[in-house]
Scaffold this motif. Structure first.
Motif, PDB file in Angstrom:
ATOM      1  N   GLU A  81     -14.824  31.716  64.519  1.00  0.00           N
ATOM      2  CA  GLU A  81     -15.112  31.687  65.403  1.00  0.00           C
ATOM      3  C   GLU A  81     -15.091  32.781  66.779  1.00  0.00           C
ATOM      4  OE1 GLU A  81     -18.969  30.855  66.212  1.00  0.00           O
ATOM      5  OE2 GLU A  81     -19.811  32.631  66.516  1.00  0.00           O
ATOM      6  N   ARG A  82     -14.341  31.563  67.069  1.00  0.00           N
ATOM      7  CA  ARG A  82     -13.160  31.707  68.834  1.00  0.00           C
ATOM      8  C   ARG A  82     -12.434  32.638  68.737  1.00  0.00           C
ATOM      9  NH1 ARG A  82     -12.957  25.655  71.218  1.00  0.00           N
ATOM     10  NH2 ARG A  82     -12.585  26.430  73.225  1.00  0.00           N
ATOM     11  N   LYS A  83     -11.232  32.484  67.919  1.00  0.00           N
ATOM     12  CA  LYS A  83     -10.733  33.421  68.083  1.00  0.00           C
ATOM     13  C   LYS A  83     -10.915  34.938  67.526  1.00  0.00           C
ATOM     14  CE  LYS A  83      -6.269  31.701  68.145  1.00  0.00           C
ATOM     15  NZ  LYS A  83      -5.805  31.705  69.313  1.00  0.00           N
ATOM     16  N   VAL A  84     -12.063  35.108  66.723  1.00  0.00           N
ATOM     17  CA  VAL A  84     -12.209  36.610  67.029  1.00  0.00           C
ATOM     18  C   VAL A  84     -12.543  37.282  67.489  1.00  0.00           C
ATOM     19  CG1 VAL A  84     -13.887  37.790  65.323  1.00  0.00           C
ATOM     20  CG2 VAL A  84     -12.346  36.380  64.129  1.00  0.00           C
ATOM     21  N   ILE A  85     -13.900  36.708  67.929  1.00  0.00           N
ATOM     22  CA  ILE A  85     -14.395  36.824  69.670  1.00  0.00           C
ATOM     23  C   ILE A  85     -13.580  37.274  70.406  1.00  0.00           C
ATOM     24  CG2 ILE A  85     -16.317  36.428  70.959  1.00  0.00           C
ATOM     25  CD1 ILE A  85     -17.926  35.077  69.155  1.00  0.00           C
ATOM     26  N   ALA A  86     -12.349  36.278  70.761  1.00  0.00           N
ATOM     27  CA  ALA A  86     -11.553  36.908  71.520  1.00  0.00           C
ATOM     28  C   ALA A  86     -10.691  37.347  71.284  1.00  0.00           C
ATOM     29  CB  ALA A  86     -10.390  34.894  71.804  1.00  0.00           C
ATOM     30  N   VAL A  96      -4.461  26.090  65.953  1.00  0.00           N
ATOM     31  CA  VAL A  96      -5.371  25.682  64.551  1.00  0.00           C
ATOM     32  C   VAL A  96      -5.672  24.221  64.788  1.00  0.00           C
ATOM     33  CG1 VAL A  96      -4.101  24.732  62.996  1.00  0.00           C
ATOM     34  CG2 VAL A  96      -3.094  26.665  63.494  1.00  0.00           C
ATOM     35  N   LEU A  97      -5.024  23.303  65.669  1.00  0.00           N
ATOM     36  CA  LEU A  97      -5.739  22.199  65.464  1.00  0.00           C
ATOM     37  C   LEU A  97      -7.327  21.807  66.757  1.00  0.00           C
ATOM     38  CD1 LEU A  97      -2.670  19.927  65.930  1.00  0.00           C
ATOM     39  CD2 LEU A  97      -3.819  20.142  63.644  1.00  0.00           C
ATOM     40  N   PRO A 105      -8.510  30.007  71.886  1.00  0.00           N
ATOM     41  CA  PRO A 105      -7.640  28.744  72.288  1.00  0.00           C
ATOM     42  C   PRO A 105      -6.226  28.893  71.552  1.00  0.00           C
ATOM     43  CG  PRO A 105      -9.574  28.269  70.745  1.00  0.00           C
ATOM     44  CD  PRO A 105      -9.662  30.139  71.140  1.00  0.00           C
ATOM     45  N   MET A 106      -5.130  28.577  72.779  1.00  0.00           N
ATOM     46  CA  MET A 106      -4.298  29.062  71.738  1.00  0.00           C
ATOM     47  C   MET A 106      -2.716  27.684  72.122  1.00  0.00           C
ATOM     48  SD  MET A 106      -2.683  31.646  70.597  1.00  0.00           S
ATOM     49  CE  MET A 106      -0.600  31.782  71.200  1.00  0.00           C
ATOM     50  N   ARG A 107      -3.747  26.422  72.887  1.00  0.00           N
ATOM     51  CA  ARG A 107      -2.916  24.807  73.560  1.00  0.00           C
ATOM     52  C   ARG A 107      -2.478  24.199  72.590  1.00  0.00           C
ATOM     53  NH1 ARG A 107      -2.013  24.417  78.121  1.00  0.00           N
ATOM     54  NH2 ARG A 107      -2.517  26.529  80.007  1.00  0.00           N
ATOM     55  N   VAL A 108      -3.939  23.762  71.799  1.00  0.00           N
ATOM     56  CA  VAL A 108      -3.674  23.042  70.722  1.00  0.00           C
ATOM     57  C   VAL A 108      -3.128  23.211  69.647  1.00  0.00           C
ATOM     58  CG1 VAL A 108      -5.568  21.171  69.830  1.00  0.00           C
ATOM     59  CG2 VAL A 108      -6.287  21.842  71.615  1.00  0.00           C
ATOM     60  N   GLY A 109      -1.984  22.854  69.769  1.00  0.00           N
ATOM     61  CA  GLY A 109      -1.275  22.973  68.423  1.00  0.00           C
ATOM     62  C   GLY A 109      -0.843  24.185  68.147  1.00  0.00           C
TER      63      GLY A 109
END
Lengths: 100, 339, 170
Positions: free
Chosen positions: B30-35, B51-52, B43-47
């Motif tokens: 959801e966060r990716k699609v809305i972004a 992905v993590l 979110p790009m930092r974790v993994g």
């Protein structure tokens, strides 16, 4: 081996618990809920005999009991709400508007 | 012995685990699609590529302090998130992921069970989920959550009527309540039911959006409304449980829509032998693809549409959806009798 | 054997939750115990191969009527429990005694009455068990059509009545 006698005894016990609730509690919402327990006891009896006699009529009757219970709950709770708005109480000892 | 106990147990464990992992990764999706809709990256930092991120979220929520308001009703406060989560999970017992396949030399059906009242079972456990929301607001012993929970539950029970009426017309079309037989009747009719009942599909989708408290019907839980809705006083894992239950409900609605309207596990044009090369993709993969399309539409709608005000929401439910659903049932009946 | 265990466990739940409904001081807890009671009764209906009635019980009774009770309990949100100032000289032991006597009498009548035979031999495979929804639907729409229509009129009247009774200003 569970015979219909077992189901009738369960239904009787549930019925008596419901009657106790109606007689002994003063909170009118709990009284209404005890009436629902009584209707459920009747339903258990009907469906147990429908299973025993393999005739769907018991289950059809139980459906009608549920429909009537829904109608009665809706109207009864409407009455409670209307009464509460006037008298600010749900204790049936205090709902004695027609007593002297 | 193995067939009656071990195999269903393994299936239950598998489906539960898959659902919980899927629900956790729905958060990231959801966060990716809305972004991406909003021309940013999410979110790009974790993994790698974020992905993590769900694992980081889960660890954070588990380690948070577990606060219970002082005068709250302890048992009910604890039970409310559980009452919301359990119906969403037990619905997966009747959802068919695929037909009977040959697995390690045994005929294993790819569904946990096939109840002869499967569709009605799903509707009835969904109506139990309303309790968690009412009790969550009540047990918090504070004004804003109580009001928000009463609003949310009024919304849920109103749209439940519309969804149930829509499902009645689908039951009439399929001729059965069992989920597996609904897919089989689509195979026999050579058509996905979305082409037979497009109105019911739109109604079911809008009702599903409202039933799962998703945008544009998420008045009850949005942060800008009523200071966070019915889960204001919840923190840590209980808050997480409310949110995971919402995503699990989304997956349930998508699965049910797939089974009813898009032919469940059937490949497109299942009766045309010329297209049997599509059979390379296994049946459960088709099911997952179709469910994923629905989930994506849920997220797309959230990113795009503005929120409904509460009275507009109730007006839409009672004055538009329910009459249209009832008209749909009547028209379905007339068409079925005449043809 | 499995059926007997299931029956006794479910009966214990049903009667236990019913006693809790009737005896709890806190009204919200009483409503929750009622929900659990109805869910146990629905499980009992599944044991009796009445699958349609079981889901109707959960959908209408546990998921509709009791939600209505819960709403009313929350709208009638009193500061003190409503029975705190009941008349202190209520003699509840008379009620318990009489109910116990009636229960005993009914149990004796039922227990020593005609011993009913157990259910059908192949209970899980009879027509009524396997095609439950179809059979009940057929009965509802052919033999019992008039009660069905009357019930729908009753529900319409109840809906109108409840709205009128609960409105703030007519």
């Amino acid at each position: 081996m569970i015979t219909p006698t077992h189901y009738m005894l369960l239904s009787t016990a549930l019925f008596i618990i419901g009657v106790l609730g109606v007689m002994l509690r003063r909170n009118i919402i709990v009284i209404f809920m005890s009436i629902e327990l009584i209707l459920n006891a009747v339903n258990i009896n009907l469906i147990a005999f429908s299973y025993q006699l393999q005739n769907g009529i018991g289950q059809v009757f139980a459906i009608f009991v549920i429909a009537v219970a829904a109608a009665e709950a809706a109207v009864g709770l409407g009455i409670i709400l209307a009464f509460y708005r006037n008298k600010e109480t749900i204790n049936i000892d205090e709902m004695s508007v027609m007593r002297w | 012995m193995i067939d009656t106990y071990l195999i269903p147990l393994l299936k239950i464990l598998f489906v539960l685990n898959a659902t919980l992992v899927g629900v956790t990764y729905m958060v990231l999706l959801e966060r990716k699609v809305i972004a991406w809709v909003q021309v940013r990256l999410g979110p790009m930092r974790v993994g790698p590529y974020g992905v993590l991120q769900p694992i980081a979220d889960a660890v954070k929520l588990i380690l948070k302090e577990d606060i219970t308001p002082t005068r709250a009703d302890k048992w009910v406060f604890t039970a409310a998130p559980i009452i919301v989560m359990v119906p969403a999970l037990i619905t997966f017992a009747v959802i068919p992921f695929g037909p009977v396949v040959n697995l390690f030399g045994r005929q294993v059906p790819l569904y946990i069970t096939d109840v002869n009242v499967g569709l009605l079972y799903i509707v009835s456990v969904a109506s139990i989920g309303v309790y968690g929301i009412i009790l969550g607001g009540w047990a918090s012993n504070s004004k804003f959550p109580l009001l928000a929970s009463l609003r949310a539950s009024a919304q849920l029970i109103s749209y439940e009527v519309a969804v149930t009426m829509t499902l009645v017309s689908m039951i009439m079309t399929a001729g059965t309540l069992s989920m597996v037989k609904i897919v089989e009747s689509q195979y026999n009719a050579h058509l996905w039911f979305i082409f037979v009942q497009p109105v019911a599909f739109v109604l079911f989708f809008i009702g599903g959006l409202a039933e799962t408290n998703r945008a544009p019907f998420d008045m009850a839980e949005a942060e800008q409304e009523l200071t966070g809705g019915f889960h204001t006083e919840y923190s840590g894992m209980r808050f997480a449980l409310f949110f995971l239950a919402e995503y699990a409900n989304m997956i349930v609605v998508s699965s049910v829509a797939t089974t009813l309207f898009l032919g469940g596990w059937l490949r497109p044009f299942p009766n045309i032998a010329a297209l049997s090369f599509l059979g390379i993709i296994p049946s459960w993969m088709w099911f997952l693809l179709k469910t994923f399309v629905f989930l994506y539409i849920f997220l797309w709608v959230r990113a795009t549409l503005p929120r409904y005000r509460y009275d507009q929401l109730m007006r839409l439910g009672w004055k538009v959806l329910i009459p249209v659903a009832i008209a749909n049932v009547v028209v379905t009946g007339i068409v079925m009798v005449l043809f | 054997m499995n059926q007997a265990i299931a029956f006794y466990v479910l009966s214990a739940f049903i009667l236990g939750f019913a006693v809790l409904v009737v005896s709890t001081r806190n009204t919200v807890h009483a409503v929750l115990y009622l929900v659990l009671n109805f869910l146990a009764v629905a499980a009992l209906y599944v044991l009796l191969t009445a699958q349609f009635l079981a889901v109707i019980q959960v959908l209408v009774y546990a998921g509709g009527i009791v939600v209505l009770y819960l709403f009313v309990v929350m709208l009638v949100n009193l500061k003190r429990p409503p029975e705190d100032h009941s008349a202190p000289q209520r003699h509840s032991w008379i009620g318990f005694g009489l109910s116990g006597l009636v229960l005993l009498e009914l149990a004796v009548i039922i227990g020593y009455g005609s011993i009913a035979p157990p259910g059908p031999a192949n209970a899980q495979n009879t027509d009524l068990a396997m095609y439950n929804v179809e059979k009940i639907g057929m009965l509802l729409y052919t033999d019992y059509l008039i009660p069905f229509e009357v019930a729908s009129m009753l529900l319409l009247v109840a809906m109108v009545g409840a709205i009128i009774l609960a409105k703030r200003e007519l």
